[in-house]
Scaffold this motif. Structure first.
Motif, PDB file in Angstrom:
ATOM      1  N   LEU A  13       0.920  -1.016   0.046  1.00 54.99           N
ATOM      2  CA  LEU A  13       0.091  -0.061  -0.067  1.00 54.99           C
ATOM      3  C   LEU A  13       0.952   1.056  -0.017  1.00 54.99           C
ATOM      4  O   LEU A  13       0.606   2.069  -0.767  1.00 54.99           O
ATOM      5  N   LEU A  14       1.791   1.290   0.869  1.00 54.84           N
ATOM      6  CA  LEU A  14       2.829   2.501   0.847  1.00 54.84           C
ATOM      7  C   LEU A  14       3.554   2.698  -0.409  1.00 54.84           C
ATOM      8  O   LEU A  14       3.659   3.727  -0.956  1.00 54.84           O
ATOM      9  N   LEU A  15       3.863   1.666  -1.262  1.00 56.70           N
ATOM     10  CA  LEU A  15       4.555   1.438  -2.512  1.00 56.70           C
ATOM     11  C   LEU A  15       3.505   2.284  -3.423  1.00 56.70           C
ATOM     12  O   LEU A  15       3.911   2.786  -4.165  1.00 56.70           O
ATOM     13  N   SER A  16       2.368   1.574  -3.454  1.00 56.81           N
ATOM     14  CA  SER A  16       1.158   2.076  -4.379  1.00 56.81           C
ATOM     15  C   SER A  16       1.003   3.673  -4.250  1.00 56.81           C
ATOM     16  O   SER A  16       0.657   4.265  -5.332  1.00 56.81           O
ATOM     17  N   GLU A  17       1.144   4.092  -3.155  1.00 61.14           N
ATOM     18  CA  GLU A  17       0.683   5.544  -2.654  1.00 61.14           C
ATOM     19  C   GLU A  17       1.962   6.542  -2.965  1.00 61.14           C
ATOM     20  O   GLU A  17       1.810   7.261  -3.634  1.00 61.14           O
ATOM     21  N   PHE A  18       3.255   5.996  -2.730  1.00 60.91           N
ATOM     22  CA  PHE A  18       4.352   6.961  -2.895  1.00 60.91           C
ATOM     23  C   PHE A  18       5.373   6.550  -3.996  1.00 60.91           C
ATOM     24  O   PHE A  18       6.047   7.454  -4.414  1.00 60.91           O
ATOM     25  N   LEU A  19       5.439   5.269  -4.383  1.00 60.59           N
ATOM     26  CA  LEU A  19       6.324   4.755  -5.459  1.00 60.59           C
ATOM     27  C   LEU A  19       5.552   3.908  -6.469  1.00 60.59           C
ATOM     28  O   LEU A  19       6.013   2.725  -6.552  1.00 60.59           O
ATOM     29  N   PRO A  20       4.493   4.405  -6.837  1.00 62.86           N
ATOM     30  CA  PRO A  20       3.900   3.425  -7.939  1.00 62.86           C
ATOM     31  C   PRO A  20       4.582   3.130  -9.342  1.00 62.86           C
ATOM     32  O   PRO A  20       4.517   1.821  -9.631  1.00 62.86           O
ATOM     33  N   TRP A  21       5.569   3.934  -9.691  1.00 65.52           N
ATOM     34  CA  TRP A  21       6.481   3.444 -10.618  1.00 65.52           C
ATOM     35  C   TRP A  21       7.127   2.424 -10.509  1.00 65.52           C
ATOM     36  O   TRP A  21       7.712   1.587 -11.349  1.00 65.52           O
ATOM     37  N   ALA A  22       7.587   2.014  -9.056  1.00 67.31           N
ATOM     38  CA  ALA A  22       8.705   0.823  -8.652  1.00 67.31           C
ATOM     39  C   ALA A  22       7.659  -0.417  -8.881  1.00 67.31           C
ATOM     40  O   ALA A  22       8.453  -1.459  -8.498  1.00 67.31           O
ATOM     41  N   ILE A  23       6.484  -0.652  -9.190  1.00 65.76           N
ATOM     42  CA  ILE A  23       5.661  -1.742  -8.998  1.00 65.76           C
ATOM     43  C   ILE A  23       6.234  -2.579 -10.305  1.00 65.76           C
ATOM     44  O   ILE A  23       6.371  -3.734 -10.053  1.00 65.76           O
TER      45      ILE A  23
ATOM     46  N   HIS B 114       5.685  -8.598 -19.977  1.00 63.75           N
ATOM     47  CA  HIS B 114       4.655  -7.444 -19.667  1.00 63.75           C
ATOM     48  C   HIS B 114       5.662  -6.432 -19.355  1.00 63.75           C
ATOM     49  O   HIS B 114       5.315  -5.080 -19.521  1.00 63.75           O
ATOM     50  N   GLY B 115       6.337  -6.542 -18.707  1.00 61.10           N
ATOM     51  CA  GLY B 115       7.369  -5.504 -17.860  1.00 61.10           C
ATOM     52  C   GLY B 115       8.195  -4.836 -19.017  1.00 61.10           C
ATOM     53  O   GLY B 115       8.453  -3.709 -19.169  1.00 61.10           O
ATOM     54  N   LEU B 116       8.777  -5.493 -19.879  1.00 61.14           N
ATOM     55  CA  LEU B 116       9.473  -5.020 -21.042  1.00 61.14           C
ATOM     56  C   LEU B 116       8.557  -4.142 -21.882  1.00 61.14           C
ATOM     57  O   LEU B 116       8.916  -3.055 -22.155  1.00 61.14           O
ATOM     58  N   GLU B 117       7.172  -4.394 -22.060  1.00 64.98           N
ATOM     59  CA  GLU B 117       6.349  -3.655 -22.879  1.00 64.98           C
ATOM     60  C   GLU B 117       6.085  -2.314 -21.978  1.00 64.98           C
ATOM     61  O   GLU B 117       6.021  -1.055 -22.684  1.00 64.98           O
ATOM     62  N   GLU B 118       5.684  -2.458 -20.690  1.00 65.30           N
ATOM     63  CA  GLU B 118       5.569  -1.414 -20.041  1.00 65.30           C
ATOM     64  C   GLU B 118       6.617  -0.322 -19.816  1.00 65.30           C
ATOM     65  O   GLU B 118       6.591   0.663 -19.689  1.00 65.30           O
ATOM     66  N   LEU B 119       7.933  -0.801 -20.162  1.00 70.24           N
ATOM     67  CA  LEU B 119       9.189  -0.006 -20.034  1.00 70.24           C
ATOM     68  C   LEU B 119       9.493   0.226 -21.602  1.00 70.24           C
ATOM     69  O   LEU B 119      10.531   1.099 -21.582  1.00 70.24           O
ATOM     70  N   GLY B 120       8.568   0.097 -22.473  1.00 68.50           N
ATOM     71  CA  GLY B 120       9.032   0.627 -23.910  1.00 68.50           C
ATOM     72  C   GLY B 120       9.542  -0.304 -25.020  1.00 68.50           C
ATOM     73  O   GLY B 120       9.608   0.070 -26.066  1.00 68.50           O
ATOM     74  N   TRP B 121       9.829  -1.534 -24.396  1.00 68.10           N
ATOM     75  CA  TRP B 121      10.719  -2.620 -25.165  1.00 68.10           C
ATOM     76  C   TRP B 121       9.540  -3.324 -25.828  1.00 68.10           C
ATOM     77  O   TRP B 121       9.348  -4.512 -25.047  1.00 68.10           O
TER      78      TRP B 121
END
Length: 315
Positions: free
Chosen positions: A84-94, A247-254
């Motif tokens: 929950l803390l991650l999703s609130e303050f560092l959502p880009w890290a998911i 999926h992660g590579l897609e999200e990161l642009g590759w």
């Protein structure tokens, strides 16, 4: 007074509708997230029975219960607040965290495949003689809870990624529901699996012909079931791990690696008519698993050959 009462009833109705909508949102989000975690759950259920190997029958269920309590603590006390803390303050890290889990699952799956193909086994083996049963049980419980922490973190990260756009309350409820549901399902199934042979022996001794035959069937089926679970768990790790990485590579642009898999999926769907849905899905899952196998094999070689991790027989 009637006007005030009517206004109050209207307010209550609005609140009720909002609450019903929230329940629907939570149910839909929990179902969506739960389906995404299926592969990790299968792996968890496949791995855990090995932790009771070598124990006396009377200690199997107590050990599973201790692991279950550790799993609840992992998910609800440590991972849920952190997510929950991650999703609130560092959502880009998911996404990066999800990919770390994908690398781990790929490595674990690839290492199991390499061992099956004759590669060196790493870590302690179940054939080691048990000299101190109490110490052995404590070590086995601690090891299972550590493994559960890693798999639980991946389950919670997958869940969080599915509900990242929802409200904080919805995220919290969905994470809790998925965490509790997965734990009960996995360790309930594990408890049933590890006691199957005892149930079978009991039934085999009964006078009834059907009960005796069914009990014998359960006893004979147990080794095959454990072998099947091990195979399914390995496939699940590779399928889920590869899917997460793509999926992660897609999200990161590759997009190229995932696009290749989707192209294969669409080609199979176009050619298979009524079975297009399941065969298309299976094609992409197989592509994900092969990708994970390649990535995991590279990681295994680097860890064991370059950094000598596990070269002394223990991680």
């Amino acid at each position: 007074m009637p006007g005030g009462l009517t206004a109050l009833l209207d307010d209550v109705a609005v609140i009720a509708r909002a609450a019903a909508a929230s329940v629907d949102d939570v149910a839909v989000a929990a179902g969506r997230a739960g389906s995404k975690t299926a592969g990790v759950v299968i792996d968890d259920a496949a791995v855990t029975p090995s932790y009771v190997t070598g124990l006396t029958p009377d200690r199997e269920l107590p050990l599973i219960w201790n692991i279950t309590k550790g799993s609840f603590k992992n998910k609800l006390i440590f991972l849920l607040p952190g997510a929950l803390l991650l999703s609130e303050f560092l959502p880009w890290a998911i996404i990066p965290i999800l990919m770390l889990g994908g690398f781990y699952l790929s490595y674990e799956g690839a290492e199991k495949v390499l061992e099956k193909l004759g590669g060196k086994k790493h870590g302690k083996t179940l054939e080691d003689k048990i000299e101190d049963p109490v110490k052995f049980e404590k070590e086995r419980t601690a090891g299972a809870i550590r493994t559960d922490l890693i798999l639980s973190a991946e389950i919670m990260a997958i869940t969080l990624n599915e509900v990242a756009a929802d409200t904080l309350l919805t995220r919290a409820i969905v994470l809790a529901l998925v965490g509790i549901g997965v734990t009960v399902a996995v360790y309930g199934a594990v408890a049933l699996i590890v006691k199957m042979d005892d149930i079978g022996l009991h039934l085999a001794e009964q006078p009834g012909n059907f009960a005796s035959k069914f009990g014998t069937f359960l006893v004979n089926a147990m080794p095959k079931l454990l072998t099947a679970l091990s195979f399914i768990g390995t496939i699940a790790m590779l399928w889920v791990g590869g899917g997460i990485l793509l999926h992660g590579l897609e999200e990161l642009g590759w997009h190229a690696p995932a696009d290749i898999g989707h192209g294969m999926q669409h080609a199979v769907e176009y050619a298979t008519g009524a079975l297009s849905g399941i065969l298309g899905w299976a094609t992409y899952a197989a592509y994900s698993a092969v990708a994970a196998l390649g990535v995991g094999a590279v990681i295994a070689v680097i860890l064991h050959k370059v950094f000598k991790v596990g070269s002394d027989g223990a991680h």
